[in-house]
Design a protein around this motif. Structure first.
Motif, PDB file in Angstrom:
ATOM      1  N   PRO A 103       1.024  -1.019   0.161  1.00  0.00           N
ATOM      2  CA  PRO A 103       0.039   0.034   0.277  1.00  0.00           C
ATOM      3  C   PRO A 103       0.512   1.426  -0.687  1.00  0.00           C
ATOM      4  CG  PRO A 103      -0.535  -1.739   1.321  1.00  0.00           C
ATOM      5  CD  PRO A 103       0.842  -2.195   1.920  1.00  0.00           C
ATOM      6  N   ASN A 105      -0.098   4.369   0.663  1.00  0.00           N
ATOM      7  CA  ASN A 105      -0.584   4.861   2.157  1.00  0.00           C
ATOM      8  C   ASN A 105      -0.308   4.379   2.939  1.00  0.00           C
ATOM      9  OD1 ASN A 105      -2.801   4.942   4.331  1.00  0.00           O
ATOM     10  ND2 ASN A 105      -2.821   6.495   3.078  1.00  0.00           N
ATOM     11  N   ASN A 107      -0.723   4.376   6.607  1.00  0.00           N
ATOM     12  CA  ASN A 107      -1.516   4.052   7.496  1.00  0.00           C
ATOM     13  C   ASN A 107      -2.372   2.607   6.919  1.00  0.00           C
ATOM     14  OD1 ASN A 107      -2.058   6.335   9.303  1.00  0.00           O
ATOM     15  ND2 ASN A 107      -3.445   6.823   7.945  1.00  0.00           N
ATOM     16  N   ARG A 108      -2.130   2.370   5.797  1.00  0.00           N
ATOM     17  CA  ARG A 108      -2.738   0.732   4.933  1.00  0.00           C
ATOM     18  C   ARG A 108      -1.849   0.494   5.615  1.00  0.00           C
ATOM     19  NH1 ARG A 108      -4.339   0.847  -0.632  1.00  0.00           N
ATOM     20  NH2 ARG A 108      -4.394  -1.514  -0.098  1.00  0.00           N
TER      21      ARG A 108
END
Length: 221
Positions: A103, A105, A107-108
């Protein structure tokens, strides 16, 4: 084959010693998880880290995230010229399938790592990421080459282009890059130390320099 190891990485779940700290408990409640099921992160658990040994360098999953994105999206990985591993301060060893797409991102990515520590492999049954207990020295023995180079600011200076030529001339080699923000390796490092620059560089910068110069000296496929 070039084996890239991000070693002594500050990637771990919250340890029991600080599981009851307010900053940890509040963050875990927001994520609807137990405190010991979340990644230690200095951005959120800074005050709790003061209670841990080496607290000033722990809780840095962001270093692993950026470093892995650089390595796995490299031309060298796309052309199946490298294998990538993450070794942590607690001797958790992450084996990474070259086809893994992490990911972007952050947080992912954190959620993925939390699942990996919980399940031992993700996705379950496919094992693109697989976790084992293994010290760094055991991985090096497993790979089975004497061509092991540790990126270290106190090592022998070798210009990046020259180091790339050296790596490309070897059938198999291991490059070890520290996955921590400052300080030295926690693992014993008996292998040859190499410095690419006159001062310290962040892990992902070292990885970029190593891979770009390694790629530049390979015979085109």
């Amino acid at each position: 084959m070039l084996h890239l190891v991000i070693a002594d990485a500050e990637l771990e779940l919250v340890p029991e010693e600080i599981a009851d700290h307010p900053s940890v408990v509040n963050y875990a409640q927001r994520k609807k998880k137990k405190p010991t099921e979340i990644l230690l992160d200095s951005s959120y658990h800074h005050s709790a880290l003061k209670k841990l040994p080496d607290g000033d360098r722990r809780g840095r999953p962001d270093i692993v995230h950026i470093s892995l994105l650089n390595a796995l999206e490299s031309i060298a990985n796309k052309e199946s010229l490298i294998r990538v591993y993450v070794h942590t301060r607690k001797d958790d060893m992450v084996y990474i399938n070259p086809k893994t797409r992490l990911p972007r991102n952050y947080n992912r990515f954190v959620g993925l790592m939390e699942s990996l520590f919980r399940e031992g492999e993700v996705p379950r049954g496919l094992g693109l990421l697989r976790l084992e207990k293994k010290p760094l020295s055991e991985l090096i023995d497993e790979i089975g080459t004497e061509n092991v180079f540790v990126m270290h600011e106190g090592g022998e200076f070798v210009p990046p282009k020259e180091f790339g030529r050296l790596l490309s001339s070897l059938d198999e080699a291991v490059v070890v890059v520290g996955g921590f923000p400052h300080g030295d390796f926690l693992s014993e490092i008996p292998w040859k130390k190499i410095s690419l620059y006159e001062s310290s560089l962040m892990a992902w910068v070292v990885i970029n320099e190593v891979l770009v110069n390694f790629e530049a000296n390979r015979t085109p496929l």
